[in-house]
Design a protein around this motif. Structure first.
Motif, PDB file in Angstrom:
ATOM      1  N   LEU A  25       0.831  -1.204   0.000  1.00  0.00           N
ATOM      2  CA  LEU A  25       0.000   0.000   0.000  1.00  0.00           C
ATOM      3  C   LEU A  25       0.868   1.257   0.000  1.00  0.00           C
ATOM      4  CD1 LEU A  25      -3.038   0.702   0.065  1.00  0.00           C
ATOM      5  CD2 LEU A  25      -2.843   0.860   2.548  1.00  0.00           C
ATOM      6  N   SER A  26       1.934   1.238   0.776  1.00  0.00           N
ATOM      7  CA  SER A  26       2.843   2.385   0.829  1.00  0.00           C
ATOM      8  C   SER A  26       3.506   2.617  -0.518  1.00  0.00           C
ATOM      9  CB  SER A  26       3.909   2.164   1.908  1.00  0.00           C
ATOM     10  OG  SER A  26       3.319   2.051   3.185  1.00  0.00           O
ATOM     11  N   ALA A  27       3.841   1.514  -1.202  1.00  0.00           N
ATOM     12  CA  ALA A  27       4.455   1.635  -2.517  1.00  0.00           C
ATOM     13  C   ALA A  27       3.494   2.266  -3.518  1.00  0.00           C
ATOM     14  CB  ALA A  27       4.909   0.260  -3.018  1.00  0.00           C
ATOM     15  N   ILE A  28       2.207   1.864  -3.433  1.00  0.00           N
ATOM     16  CA  ILE A  28       1.196   2.442  -4.318  1.00  0.00           C
ATOM     17  C   ILE A  28       1.049   3.933  -4.034  1.00  0.00           C
ATOM     18  CG2 ILE A  28      -1.261   2.436  -4.900  1.00  0.00           C
ATOM     19  CD1 ILE A  28      -1.258  -0.581  -4.307  1.00  0.00           C
ATOM     20  N   LYS A  29       1.018   4.291  -2.748  1.00  0.00           N
ATOM     21  CA  LYS A  29       0.895   5.699  -2.352  1.00  0.00           C
ATOM     22  C   LYS A  29       2.073   6.506  -2.884  1.00  0.00           C
ATOM     23  CE  LYS A  29      -0.092   9.479  -0.112  1.00  0.00           C
ATOM     24  NZ  LYS A  29      -1.093  10.415  -0.650  1.00  0.00           N
ATOM     25  N   SER A  30       3.255   5.897  -2.936  1.00  0.00           N
ATOM     26  CA  SER A  30       4.460   6.579  -3.412  1.00  0.00           C
ATOM     27  C   SER A  30       4.601   6.520  -4.926  1.00  0.00           C
ATOM     28  CB  SER A  30       5.698   5.944  -2.755  1.00  0.00           C
ATOM     29  OG  SER A  30       5.620   6.003  -1.358  1.00  0.00           O
ATOM     30  N   ILE A  33       4.063   1.825  -8.397  1.00  0.00           N
ATOM     31  CA  ILE A  33       3.064   0.811  -8.725  1.00  0.00           C
ATOM     32  C   ILE A  33       3.675  -0.224  -9.647  1.00  0.00           C
ATOM     33  CG2 ILE A  33       0.803   0.403  -9.744  1.00  0.00           C
ATOM     34  CD1 ILE A  33       0.097   3.294  -9.070  1.00  0.00           C
ATOM     35  N   ASN A  34       3.685  -1.469  -9.195  1.00  0.00           N
ATOM     36  CA  ASN A  34       4.155  -2.551 -10.047  1.00  0.00           C
ATOM     37  C   ASN A  34       3.218  -3.740  -9.887  1.00  0.00           C
ATOM     38  OD1 ASN A  34       5.031  -4.169  -7.747  1.00  0.00           O
ATOM     39  ND2 ASN A  34       6.773  -2.778  -7.590  1.00  0.00           N
ATOM     40  N   THR A  35       3.453  -4.764 -10.667  1.00  0.00           N
ATOM     41  CA  THR A  35       2.564  -5.923 -10.689  1.00  0.00           C
ATOM     42  C   THR A  35       2.462  -6.580  -9.323  1.00  0.00           C
ATOM     43  OG1 THR A  35       3.116  -6.311 -13.005  1.00  0.00           O
ATOM     44  CG2 THR A  35       2.105  -8.131 -11.797  1.00  0.00           C
ATOM     45  N   ASP A  36       3.595  -6.728  -8.618  1.00  0.00           N
ATOM     46  CA  ASP A  36       3.578  -7.389  -7.315  1.00  0.00           C
ATOM     47  C   ASP A  36       2.692  -6.651  -6.321  1.00  0.00           C
ATOM     48  OD1 ASP A  36       5.229  -9.384  -8.195  1.00  0.00           O
ATOM     49  OD2 ASP A  36       7.063  -8.523  -7.355  1.00  0.00           O
ATOM     50  N   ASN A  37       2.790  -5.321  -6.295  1.00  0.00           N
ATOM     51  CA  ASN A  37       2.001  -4.536  -5.347  1.00  0.00           C
ATOM     52  C   ASN A  37       0.509  -4.754  -5.537  1.00  0.00           C
ATOM     53  OD1 ASN A  37       4.405  -3.433  -4.444  1.00  0.00           O
ATOM     54  ND2 ASN A  37       4.206  -1.578  -5.677  1.00  0.00           N
ATOM     55  N   ILE A  38       0.081  -4.768  -6.790  1.00  0.00           N
ATOM     56  CA  ILE A  38      -1.340  -4.888  -7.107  1.00  0.00           C
ATOM     57  C   ILE A  38      -1.826  -6.326  -7.006  1.00  0.00           C
ATOM     58  CG2 ILE A  38      -3.097  -4.516  -8.874  1.00  0.00           C
ATOM     59  CD1 ILE A  38      -2.003  -1.937  -7.708  1.00  0.00           C
ATOM     60  N   VAL A  39      -1.050  -7.254  -7.547  1.00  0.00           N
ATOM     61  CA  VAL A  39      -1.484  -8.643  -7.673  1.00  0.00           C
ATOM     62  C   VAL A  39      -1.470  -9.382  -6.337  1.00  0.00           C
ATOM     63  CG1 VAL A  39      -0.858 -10.887  -8.640  1.00  0.00           C
ATOM     64  CG2 VAL A  39      -0.914  -8.866 -10.109  1.00  0.00           C
ATOM     65  N   ASN A  40      -0.480  -9.123  -5.504  1.00  0.00           N
ATOM     66  CA  ASN A  40      -0.306  -9.914  -4.278  1.00  0.00           C
ATOM     67  C   ASN A  40      -1.048  -9.364  -3.074  1.00  0.00           C
ATOM     68  OD1 ASN A  40       1.422 -11.736  -5.592  1.00  0.00           O
ATOM     69  ND2 ASN A  40       3.218 -10.462  -5.187  1.00  0.00           N
ATOM     70  N   ILE A 270      -5.106   4.523  10.757  1.00  0.00           N
ATOM     71  CA  ILE A 270      -4.127   3.876   9.884  1.00  0.00           C
ATOM     72  C   ILE A 270      -4.218   4.450   8.469  1.00  0.00           C
ATOM     73  CG2 ILE A 270      -5.512   1.904   9.058  1.00  0.00           C
ATOM     74  CD1 ILE A 270      -3.081   0.154   9.643  1.00  0.00           C
ATOM     75  N   LEU A 271      -5.405   4.842   8.048  1.00  0.00           N
ATOM     76  CA  LEU A 271      -5.553   5.409   6.718  1.00  0.00           C
ATOM     77  C   LEU A 271      -5.032   6.845   6.669  1.00  0.00           C
ATOM     78  CD1 LEU A 271      -9.031   4.079   5.602  1.00  0.00           C
ATOM     79  CD2 LEU A 271      -6.812   3.437   4.706  1.00  0.00           C
ATOM     80  N   LYS A 272      -5.124   7.565   7.759  1.00  0.00           N
ATOM     81  CA  LYS A 272      -4.597   8.917   7.778  1.00  0.00           C
ATOM     82  C   LYS A 272      -3.091   8.921   7.512  1.00  0.00           C
ATOM     83  CE  LYS A 272      -7.851  11.379  10.769  1.00  0.00           C
ATOM     84  NZ  LYS A 272      -8.083  11.970  12.097  1.00  0.00           N
ATOM     85  N   ARG A 273      -2.426   7.866   7.970  1.00  0.00           N
ATOM     86  CA  ARG A 273      -0.995   7.776   7.736  1.00  0.00           C
ATOM     87  C   ARG A 273      -0.687   7.389   6.298  1.00  0.00           C
ATOM     88  NH1 ARG A 273      -1.243   5.177  12.857  1.00  0.00           N
ATOM     89  NH2 ARG A 273      -0.957   3.123  11.910  1.00  0.00           N
ATOM     90  N   ALA A 274      -1.637   6.711   5.664  1.00  0.00           N
ATOM     91  CA  ALA A 274      -1.384   6.227   4.300  1.00  0.00           C
ATOM     92  C   ALA A 274      -1.800   7.249   3.251  1.00  0.00           C
ATOM     93  CB  ALA A 274      -2.132   4.916   4.058  1.00  0.00           C
ATOM     94  N   TRP A 275      -2.906   7.942   3.491  1.00  0.00           N
ATOM     95  CA  TRP A 275      -3.438   8.868   2.496  1.00  0.00           C
ATOM     96  C   TRP A 275      -3.545  10.270   3.113  1.00  0.00           C
ATOM     97  CZ3 TRP A 275      -3.694   6.372  -1.953  1.00  0.00           C
ATOM     98  CH2 TRP A 275      -3.901   5.004  -1.921  1.00  0.00           C
ATOM     99  N   ARG A 276      -3.072  11.245   2.416  1.00  0.00           N
ATOM    100  CA  ARG A 276      -3.183  12.633   2.894  1.00  0.00           C
ATOM    101  C   ARG A 276      -4.359  13.263   2.177  1.00  0.00           C
ATOM    102  NH1 ARG A 276       1.183  13.750   5.830  1.00  0.00           N
ATOM    103  NH2 ARG A 276       3.058  12.506   5.494  1.00  0.00           N
ATOM    104  N   TRP A 277      -5.541  13.181   2.830  1.00  0.00           N
ATOM    105  CA  TRP A 277      -6.771  13.666   2.191  1.00  0.00           C
ATOM    106  C   TRP A 277      -6.714  15.171   2.161  1.00  0.00           C
ATOM    107  CZ3 TRP A 277      -9.936   9.825   5.544  1.00  0.00           C
ATOM    108  CH2 TRP A 277      -9.708   8.536   5.049  1.00  0.00           C
TER     109      TRP A 277
END
Length: 277
Positions: A25-30, A33-40, A270-277
């Motif tokens: 999730l952190s990788a997606i936020k940054s 984005i790659n196949t492993d992040n999405i697929v696994n 936990i979402l506040k740390r991941a996403w800066r709305w």
């Protein structure tokens, strides 16, 4: 018998899975984005949540057995044992809440263009634990094995708190929007084998993509009606579920509300740390 050691081992195992999902999730936020992040992400999270829910039900069964034999135990021992089992269940629920909070962050990534549609999901009753028995196994195997369906990305609802209409969302990656919703139904065929049926609907689903996908399938398709063999109460429940889903689709065409927020006890911090709305 459920022991403190078993609970600790399972929570630690799920914690390792959650950390892995958090890294995805952190990788997606940054934007990494790659196949492993999405697929696994979803198979890892779904497996951990399934095991935790199964353990929760094991404890519930043990409590039920103790209550049925309450007369065989001293009041003090019985009270202490029941309190211990309840504390185990509370710890498991806290772990499930953390896992689903991470799942909410993943779902938000795909629902950004349909934020208003989350209101429709959140208007439905939350199902905190995964379904037991064959139904739960079917949903888990679907999450572990089906990433794309007829050209649409499959977003599994059982790993979230916020997606409650149906069992899956189909995401059109070309427009990055929700194309439709799917209901999963599982029935046993023989020992060790299950049959999974999927009912899809939605204003964004392109009929030609479905027909093209079906034509390419090598596995034989069942010709039985979707609700073949379902008891009448299950048929009625499914019809109500489908009506709720189809009634909600007019929301998909409206403009997203920029101020929409969603909160749950398990996911907000936990979402506040991941996403800066």
């Amino acid at each position: 018998m459920v022991t403190k050691r078993k609970i600790t081992q399972e929570i630690n195992r799920s914690g390792a899975s959650f950390e892995k999902c958090w890294s995805y999730l952190s990788a997606i936020k940054s934007r990494k984005i790659n196949t492993d992040n999405i697929v696994n992400f979803q198979p890892t999270l779904a497996s951990a949540l399934f095991d935790l829910s199964a353990l929760y039900r094991d404890i519930a069964q043990e409590k039920k057995k103790l209550i049925n034999r309450k007369h065989s135990y001293t009041p003090s021992w019985f009270s202490t044992k029941m309190a211990s089992l309840s504390s185990y269940q509370e710890a498991i629920n806290q772990a499930i809440g953390i896992g689903k909070g991470i799942g909410d962050g993943f779902a938000w990534f795909f629902y950004q263009k349909n934020r208003n549609y989350l209101r429709e999901h959140l208007s439905q009753e939350e199902i905190f634990h995964g379904p037991p028995g064959v139904g739960g196994i079917g949903e888990l195997e679907f999450a572990k094995n089906v990433r794309m369906l007829y050209g649409y990305f499959v977003l599994h609802h059982g790993t979230t708190n916020i997606l409650r209409l149906g069992d899956i969302s189909l995401i059109d990656l070309s427009s990055f929007s929700v194309a439709g919703i799917g209901e999963i139904k599982t029935s046993p065929v023989m020992p060790g084998k299950i049959e999974i049926s999927l009912l899809l609907s939605g204003p964004g689903i392109k009929k030609e993509k479905i027909e093209e996908g079906i034509a390419k399938e090598e596995a034989p398709r069942t010709k039985k009606p979707f609700m073949h063999g379902f008891p009448e109460n299950a048929k009625s429940r499914l019809k109500r579920q489908v009506k709720r889903i189809t009634d909600s689709y007019n929301i998909l065409e409206s403009t997203p509300e920029r101020n929409l927020r969603f909160e749950s006890d398990s996911s907000l911090e936990i979402l506040k740390r991941a996403w800066r709305w």
